[in-house]
Scaffold this active site. Structure first.
Site, PDB file in Angstrom:
ATOM      1  N   ASP A   1       0.831  -1.200   0.000  1.00 54.56           N
ATOM      2  CA  ASP A   1       0.000   0.000   0.000  1.00 54.56           C
ATOM      3  C   ASP A   1       0.864   1.249   0.000  1.00 54.56           C
ATOM      4  O   ASP A   1       1.934   1.281   0.620  1.00 54.56           O
ATOM      5  CB  ASP A   1      -0.901  -0.002   1.238  1.00 54.56           C
ATOM      6  CG  ASP A   1      -2.144   0.855   1.044  1.00 54.56           C
ATOM      7  OD1 ASP A   1      -2.199   1.565   0.023  1.00 54.56           O
ATOM      8  OD2 ASP A   1      -3.033   0.808   1.898  1.00 54.56           O
TER       9      ASP A   1
ATOM     10  N   LYS B   1      -6.282  10.223  10.946  1.00 54.22           N
ATOM     11  CA  LYS B   1      -5.883   9.587   9.685  1.00 54.22           C
ATOM     12  C   LYS B   1      -6.767   9.975   8.511  1.00 54.22           C
ATOM     13  O   LYS B   1      -6.273  10.382   7.451  1.00 54.22           O
ATOM     14  CB  LYS B   1      -5.890   8.060   9.846  1.00 54.22           C
ATOM     15  CG  LYS B   1      -5.533   7.337   8.544  1.00 54.22           C
ATOM     16  CD  LYS B   1      -5.547   5.830   8.689  1.00 54.22           C
ATOM     17  CE  LYS B   1      -5.245   5.174   7.351  1.00 54.22           C
ATOM     18  NZ  LYS B   1      -5.250   3.698   7.433  1.00 54.22           N
TER      19      LYS B   1
ATOM     20  N   ASP C   1      -4.174   2.832  -5.094  1.00 56.64           N
ATOM     21  CA  ASP C   1      -2.739   2.922  -4.791  1.00 56.64           C
ATOM     22  C   ASP C   1      -2.245   1.726  -3.995  1.00 56.64           C
ATOM     23  O   ASP C   1      -1.130   1.745  -3.478  1.00 56.64           O
ATOM     24  CB  ASP C   1      -2.446   4.219  -4.024  1.00 56.64           C
ATOM     25  CG  ASP C   1      -3.123   4.251  -2.664  1.00 56.64           C
ATOM     26  OD1 ASP C   1      -4.122   3.533  -2.482  1.00 56.64           O
ATOM     27  OD2 ASP C   1      -2.661   4.994  -1.776  1.00 56.64           O
TER      28      ASP C   1
END
Length: 1058
Positions: A757, A826, A995
């Protein structure tokens, strides 16, 4: 509506047979009733005239005003509908697709739409006219199509949108009939309209000459000479025109009359690519291998969608409709799209494409199934080569016109109208003593969403009860929402790929958008994009059956919120019942009970949605448990890729990802087991700041727990349930246990995908664009001893700010002591780079704080306001170049949109991107059922011609705010596509979730190397400089619009890093 409710009294339901009754020619079913026969269930209540008794304020409320206006609009459009219906007779419900398309020609007549106050743009009108003519031809109404074309041609106002391709539709029809005289008349019409024949025109003329046995060679020679004068050649006809049935053979037959030895000269070479990023990739000889250990057995006949009567389609909708009903717009759109899909499949059958498609596809899959043969061509190039080798007969890409969104929507609405008026149920099923009469099984109702009135179609409660008690539990899915049981057709053009028969759009766009398709058709550099989609779609999958069985057992028990398995609706909170007129309740108690009822209803709706979503996923997975399957891919307007099957794929939740493994297995090799262990630690969410070696050592210390989880997942110590991704962690534990218990772990065949990741990928791109060393270090673009975690870094910085404020006596800072963690910040950190505002960031932090049981709920509001400010301040200090680039992109987009344009750019791979953000409009579609308001989007090419009109339609705020995140998304997708292409070159199995890149444990190191090399390759290009150059050339050439002078100066201040 009141009359309907009075007549449809619901009592105890007994089993009875539902009768689907055909409507009479008038569209009504006469029933024995003492009510006014003019009062039907579809009557719209005259609420605009209703006044509450005793009302003191004579001024009508805004709701009454809205309903009054709605009534006025309804009368206006009913008048249009009555005029339209004079020439239309309703058909019985059981009719063929051709007859339904014939109804389309009456409902969506372009002649009527053209005169709609000029609202329909030229490009949309052309597409609408073409769709109309092709539907007429498909339904066999040739004379009707011919008369319509003549009516359009005779009036200059209607002639304006006509182009040569529209005239070619009729030329093609007459060519099939060998009517050369009729073709001559259409050529005269072309000349009269000031248009020139194109390749298609000459192609169909030559076809007609080939069909006509009495055609003179001199006629053919004259046609060829005229082609030559127009700069066209016969070879262009064979290489660029699309053929149906035996058209190609007839053209060749005509050529052989004058040149017996003529053979089309077709180039057998594959196209390269001149883009700097992929030029070397297309020059090298690819040595990719396909190792599908499962022998592919593909039968094209099983993939063909059989033609069914539309009544079956309508019955399926009745059977699957939710008891709470469905939005009229959603239902109409889905029905219209289904008819269009069947129409396209039927056209392919009619054009004799199926046999040729089967032959080419069988040859293609034979190449894929060979284990040892090495190839020097990409899948797209293989397919194109097979097409050229079998060039006789029809072309696979038929060149049919896509239906406009408004056309499919209106057709779907017409079908909904048929259902509401024609589908009846016997009224005496409740009590045989009642009068026998027929009542509708569907009815329409209104609901308000904010200030907008929305139409809903709802099943009658009697029907719902019967279906729930009498029908077996069975889910039915269309084939195109299921994973494919055979490899997808490679994308060879923007209109052909993915499914064998079902039409699939290469680029997903907003409803009604057309400019994306226009830009794609003009683009000549899409091969890298198509090849990367083909690479993703060619990955074969299978089900992790042991894990699926565990998940299903929990699902069938009582679910588990902790494990992301929704509980059944029996666990939903009970709905509080109270009498609002109860005098014993105070006003505050009534308000409290009302809030509880609203919350319980909302909770029930959420649980139902989540439960059904999981049921869909698990049902499809269980159905595919013994199969090998594929996910064809498409992309959105930014180039981000998505699997076409919507319900079950690897982009789904933790549960969906855990039960998917690669169909192809590879040995672990010397480092594969280590990568499995590191991957497991990553899935737990622990050791984020540890090095890879540190994570591996930690995994070795918990081997007993790993083996316990694999052996006793539900009865052991259950440590895996506390992981960030519990089901993927359990699946990884099982894979590790199987590997370590094998005789030789290095030779253990693993099907398990290992993920790599990105570290806040958006910030990585910004840091690379701005050459920001500090920011690059925090997102792992610079070498470090241990991996950096930007989320933990921001959380630590926010904690330092909080401690400083707490020391100075700030109360909210003191309350937050001990509650600032990586998890709290986050999501906000991740989405700041994608354009989240402070308001959106505050909502994200508020949600995280509410999840903390110990945090005092009365301080959530103040704490979220305080923290979002600290997060934005911390990011501004850590990423100095990011904000500058964002500001430049934002200001550029603002000026571009204010000057009358939408923002466009090209990705480094040559993919054209245009932002589809425009102000919405209400487009009224005339119905018998009601007036439907559609949120339409102005996106035709013609709407860009005049800045004055465009200025009224642009959504400047969305254009401005969305440009920075969309631009970064396009770079992100470019990097993924580059990685996919070079992984294919290296022989790797590769898939991605944006991604996050997946491959076998054996090839993780190779994929990591490719990923880093392509990131460097991408950002070695002058990305911002090329963007500046593109914007200057596109928006600053010619007469400068208002504000462009300022934009020109701004673009010249391009940051020096690129």
């Amino acid at each position: 509506r009141i009359l309907q409710l009075q007549s449809d009294v619901v009592v105890d339901v007994q089993h009875a047979k539902v009768q689907f009754v055909n409507a009479h020619s008038s569209g009504k079913v006469k029933v024995a009733s003492d009510r006014d026969p003019k009062s039907t269930p579809s009557d719209i209540p005259k609420s605009g005239k209703t006044v509450a008794k005793g009302a003191s304020d004579p001024k009508p409320s805004r709701w009454m005003e809205k309903l009054t206006n709605e009534k006025k609009n309804l009368k206006k459009w009913q008048h249009v509908q009555q005029k339209l219906q004079k020439n239309v007779k309703e058909k019985p419900l059981q009719k063929s697709l051709g007859q339904t398309v014939s109804q389309l020609t009456s409902l969506s007549n372009p002649e009527r739409l053209q005169e709609d106050n000029g609202e329909i743009e030229s490009g949309e009108t052309q597409q609408n006219i073409r769709s109309y003519l092709e539907a007429c031809v498909f339904a066999g109404h040739i004379e009707k199509a011919h008369r319509f074309l003549l009516s359009q041609h005779r009036l200059m106002k209607r002639r304006r949108p006509l182009n040569t391709d529209i005239y070619n539709i009729m030329i093609r029809v007459w060519a099939k009939k060998g009517a050369l005289n009729q073709i001559g008349r259409v050529f005269i019409m072309l000349e009269d309209a000031g248009l020139k024949p194109n390749l298609g025109s000459y192609c169909y003329a030559l076809e007609c000459m080939g069909r006509n046995p009495d055609c003179s060679p001199k006629t053919i020679i004259r046609c060829l000479n005229q082609m030559e004068e127009d700069g066209l050649s016969v070879d262009d006809v064979f290489s660029q025109c699309s053929f149906r049935e035996d058209e190609r053979d007839m053209v060749l037959k005509a050529m052989h009359i004058v040149e017996p030895d003529y053979q089309p000269r077709l180039s057998m070479t594959t196209d390269g690519c001149s883009l700097p990023l992929v030029e070397d990739f297309y020059k090298q000889v690819l040595q990719a291998r396909f190792k599908l250990h499962h022998i592919l057995s593909v039968e094209i006949g099983n993939s063909i969608v059989s033609f069914k009567l539309l009544v079956i389609l309508l019955k399926s909708y009745i059977a699957n409709m939710s008891p709470s009903g469905e939005s009229l717009k959603v239902l109409a759109k889905d029905l219209g799209n289904r008819v269009y899909t069947k129409y396209c499949v039927r056209q392919k059958h009619q054009n004799q494409i199926l046999e040729k498609l089967g032959n080419i596809y069988n040859a293609y899959t034979e190449l894929l199934a060979k284990d040892t043969k090495e190839f020097g061509l990409l899948p797209r190039e293989h397919w194109c080569q097979l097409e050229k080798e079998q060039s006789s007969g029809p072309t696979l890409e038929g060149g049919e016109t896509n239906w406009l969104y408004s056309v499919t929507l209106e057709l779907g609405t017409y079908m909904v109208d048929l259902m509401v008026k024609s589908l009846k149920i016997s009224g005496d099923i409740l009590n045989p003593a009642y009068d026998k009469k027929l009542i509708p099984i569907l009815y329409h109702m209104y609901a308000f969403r904010s200030t907008r009135q929305i139409g809903f179609i709802k099943p009658h409660p009697i029907l719902t009860q019967i279906q729930q008690e009498a029908m077996e539990t069975k889910l039915t899915f269309d084939s195109y929402v299921m994973p494919m049981l055979c490899p997808p057709v490679p994308w060879s053009s923007i209109k052909f790929g993915a499914y064998l028969l079902t039409p699939t759009k290469l680029m997903r766009t907003v409803e009604g958008a057309t400019q994306h398709d226009t830009l794609l058709e003009k683009c000549q550099t899409l091969h890298p994009v198509l090849d990367s989609l083909n690479q993703l779609g060619n990955c074969a999958w299978k089900i992790n059956k042991p894990l699926l069985d565990i998940i299903i057992s929990i699902f069938n028990d009582r679910g588990s919120d902790k494990l992301d398995i929704p509980p059944p609706l029996s666990e939903a909170p009970k709905m509080p019942h109270f009498n609002p007129q109860d005098p014993t309740l105070t006003s505050s108690e009534k308000a409290h009970l009302k809030r509880e009822a609203v919350n319980a209803r909302r909770k029930y709706s959420e649980m139902y949605s989540l439960r059904m979503s999981s049921l869909y996923k698990l049902s499809i997975a269980n159905h595919m448990r013994d199969e090998i399957f594929w996910f064809p891919h498409s992309m959105d307007f930014r180039g981000r890729t998505y699997p076409c099957p919507p319900y079950f794929n690897h982009l789904g939740s933790d549960v969906a990802r855990a039960i998917l493994v690669f169909a192809e297995g590879k040995p672990l090799g010397p480092k594969g087991l280590d990568w499995l262990k590191i991957h497991l630690v990553n899935l737990t969410g622990l050791k984020k700041r540890e090095s890879l070696q540190g994570r591996l050592e930690y995994a070795n210390t918990i081997m007993e727990d790993i083996l316990d989880a694999a052996d006793n997942p539900l009865n052991g110590n259950k440590w895996w349930m506390n992981a960030d991704e519990p089901w993927q962690a359990l699946a990884c534990c099982t894979e590790i246990a199987n590997a370590v218990r094998s005789p030789d772990p290095t030779q253990f065949i693993s099907h398990f995908p290992v993920h790599q990741d990105g570290s806040c990928n958006g910030l990585q791109h910004y840091a690379a664009l701005g050459r920001d060393v500090i920011g690059a270090t925090s997102v792992n673009l610079m070498p470090c001893e241990v991996p950096q975690d930007v989320y933990s870094g921001v959380a630590q910085q926010v904690e330092e700010f909080r401690a400083r404020d707490a020391a100075s006596g700030m109360k909210i800072a003191q309350v937050l002591e001990g509650f600032i963690s990586r998890k709290v910040v986050k999501q906000t950190v991740m989405t700041v780079v994608y354009g989240v505002t402070r308001y959106g960031g505050r909502l994200q932090i508020e949600k995280r704080l509410k999840e903390i049981d110990e945090f005092p709920k009365e301080h959530v509001w103040d704490a979220s306001h305080y923290l979002v400010r600290l997060v934005f301040s911390g990011l501004k200090e850590m990423f100095t170049g990011t904000r500058e680039i964002q500001d430049w992109l934002t200001e550029s987009a603002r000026l571009i949109s204010k000057s009358g344009h939408t923002v466009e750019w090209l990705t480094p791979l040559g993919l054209p991107v245009v932002q589809p953000y425009r102000r919405t409009r209400h487009q009224v579609v005339s119905l018998i059922l009601r007036v439907l308001k559609i949120i339409g989007i102005y996106l035709s090419a013609g709407s860009f011609d005049t800045p004055e009109s465009g200025r009224k339609r642009k959504n400047t705020v969305k254009q401005k705010n969305a440009f920075p995140p969309n631009f970064i998304h396009s770079l992100d997708s470019t990097h993924m596509m580059l990685t996919a292409l070079h992984c294919y070159s290296a022989g790797l199995t590769f898939v991605s979730v944006h991604d996050c890149f997946w491959t076998h444990a054996l090839t993780v190191d190779t994929m990591n190397k490719v990923c880093r090399e392509q990131f460097v390759n991408l950002h070695s290009q002058p990305i911002l400089k090329e963007l500046s150059k593109f914007l200057l050339e596109k928006y600053c050439d010619g007469p400068l619009h208002v504000g462009i002078e300022r934009l020109f100066g701004l673009l010249l201040t391009i940051n020096p890093y690129s």
